[in-house]
Scaffold this motif. Structure first.
Motif, short mmCIF file in Angstrom:
data_model
loop_
_atom_site.label_atom_id
_atom_site.label_comp_id
_atom_site.label_asym_id
_atom_site.label_seq_id
_atom_site.Cartn_x
_atom_site.Cartn_y
_atom_site.Cartn_z
N PRO A 103 112.03 5.59 -29.66
CA PRO A 103 112.31 6.87 -28.88
C PRO A 103 111.56 8.05 -29.53
N SER A 104 111.18 8.69 -28.44
CA SER A 104 110.45 10.18 -29.16
C SER A 104 110.53 11.27 -28.05
N VAL A 105 110.68 12.45 -28.84
CA VAL A 105 110.48 13.85 -28.29
C VAL A 105 109.68 14.64 -28.90
N SER A 106 108.56 15.12 -27.98
CA SER A 106 107.47 15.91 -28.61
C SER A 106 106.97 16.93 -27.63
N VAL A 107 106.16 17.79 -28.35
CA VAL A 107 105.74 18.97 -27.38
C VAL A 107 104.66 19.50 -28.15
N SER A 108 103.37 19.93 -27.51
CA SER A 108 102.29 20.45 -28.11
C SER A 108 101.62 21.69 -27.61
N GLN A 109 100.94 22.34 -28.32
CA GLN A 109 100.51 23.60 -28.07
C GLN A 109 99.00 23.79 -28.53
N ASN A 110 98.18 24.43 -28.03
CA ASN A 110 97.00 24.95 -28.78
C ASN A 110 97.10 25.35 -30.11
N ALA A 111 96.25 25.13 -30.84
CA ALA A 111 96.54 25.33 -32.36
C ALA A 111 96.81 27.02 -32.71
N ASP A 112 95.88 27.84 -31.85
CA ASP A 112 95.88 29.34 -32.04
C ASP A 112 97.21 29.84 -31.47
N ARG A 113 98.05 29.22 -31.00
CA ARG A 113 99.37 29.53 -30.54
C ARG A 113 100.34 28.75 -31.26
N GLY A 114 100.10 28.40 -32.47
CA GLY A 114 100.98 27.31 -33.17
C GLY A 114 102.35 27.87 -33.47
N GLN A 115 102.74 29.02 -33.59
CA GLN A 115 103.96 29.70 -33.77
C GLN A 115 105.03 29.24 -32.95
N VAL A 116 104.81 29.01 -31.80
CA VAL A 116 105.55 28.28 -31.02
C VAL A 116 106.16 27.23 -31.40
N ILE A 117 105.29 26.06 -31.96
CA ILE A 117 105.67 24.66 -32.46
C ILE A 117 106.41 25.06 -33.58
N GLU A 118 105.96 26.02 -34.63
CA GLU A 118 106.65 26.16 -35.63
C GLU A 118 108.20 26.67 -35.25
N LEU A 119 108.23 27.45 -34.27
CA LEU A 119 109.79 28.08 -33.74
C LEU A 119 110.41 26.83 -33.59
N ILE A 120 109.92 25.95 -32.77
CA ILE A 120 110.68 24.49 -32.22
C ILE A 120 110.83 23.65 -33.55
N SER A 121 110.27 23.53 -34.40
CA SER A 121 110.37 22.96 -35.65
C SER A 121 111.85 23.27 -36.55
N GLU A 122 111.59 24.91 -36.59
CA GLU A 122 112.67 25.39 -37.31
C GLU A 122 114.06 25.28 -36.52
N TYR A 123 114.04 25.60 -35.16
CA TYR A 123 115.09 25.56 -34.52
C TYR A 123 115.84 24.25 -34.44
N PHE A 124 115.15 23.02 -34.24
CA PHE A 124 115.91 21.79 -34.48
C PHE A 124 116.08 21.19 -35.69
N GLY A 125 115.42 21.62 -36.84
CA GLY A 125 115.59 21.48 -38.16
C GLY A 125 115.32 19.97 -38.50
N CYS A 126 114.24 19.09 -37.78
CA CYS A 126 113.85 17.98 -37.73
C CYS A 126 112.58 17.70 -37.18
N GLY A 127 111.92 16.50 -37.50
CA GLY A 127 110.66 16.15 -36.90
C GLY A 127 109.64 16.65 -37.84
N SER A 128 108.41 16.66 -37.24
CA SER A 128 107.06 16.95 -37.98
C SER A 128 106.01 17.57 -37.02
N ILE A 129 105.29 18.47 -37.72
CA ILE A 129 104.27 19.04 -37.22
C ILE A 129 102.82 18.33 -37.61
N ARG A 130 102.12 18.06 -36.60
CA ARG A 130 100.71 17.51 -36.93
C ARG A 130 99.69 17.90 -35.99
N PRO A 131 98.59 17.83 -36.41
CA PRO A 131 97.12 18.12 -35.51
C PRO A 131 97.08 16.75 -34.43
N ASP A 132 96.73 17.28 -33.27
CA ASP A 132 96.47 16.27 -32.45
C ASP A 132 94.90 16.16 -32.12
#
Length: 169
Positions: free
Chosen positions: A54-83
């Protein structure tokens, strides 16, 4: 009444982050950019011959990466990586315990508005089967495969339900 929209980059835009309903924002963000999926791949070393991931994911342009960081902090799990395929950054979790215990409960409380909520509901059903080990039996694997075949109707699958049914042990 339409709520005012504020941006998360509070140093650049109006309003402090405390005024943002982050949980609702995250659901809205996932409604547009998120992906709830289950991959099923052949693995000869596994008793049933197929691995379920199973997988849950979301992506965003790198220049707006703070949204991805917020999601990671909010859920407290997963990882962030460049695509590198599309120059975005991606937050993803594949750990079943995190999906079932952290991510899916959020979407129970803050459901999606679009038909993508059906993918959330199907992932929840699949997660419940997996938590009791059903995917480790032929019948359970086929139940998971049938449910997952209903997810992401506009997407493509490497292995068809018929292929899984024909070779599951």
């Amino acid at each position: 009444m339409v709520a005012a929209v504020t941006n998360l980059r509070t140093s650049q835009y109006a309003g402090p982050r405390e005024k943002i309903d982050v949980a609702s924002y995250i659901s809205g963000y996932f409604d547009g950019e998120g992906c709830f999926s289950v991959s099923i791949s052949p693995r000869p070393g596994i008793r049933v011959g197929w691995e379920v991931r199973p997988s849950v994911s979301v992506s965003q342009n790198a220049d707006r990466g703070q949204v991805i960081e917020l999601i990671s902090e909010y859920f407290g799990c997963g990882s962030i990586r460049p695509d590198r395929s599309d120059c975005t950054i991606k937050w993803e979790t594949r750990r079943l315990s995190d999906i079932a215990g952290r991510v899916l409960p959020h979407f129970d409380e803050y459901p999606l508005i679009s038909d993508k909520q059906q993918d959330v509901d199907l992932l929840k059903s699949i997660g419940q089967l997996m938590l009791v080990g059903a995917h480790r039996t032929r019948d359970g694997l086929l139940d998971v495969a049938r449910l997952s075949s209903l997810m992401n109707p506009s997407g493509s699958r490497r292995y068809s339900l018929a292929q899984i049914e024909a070779s599951a042990r």
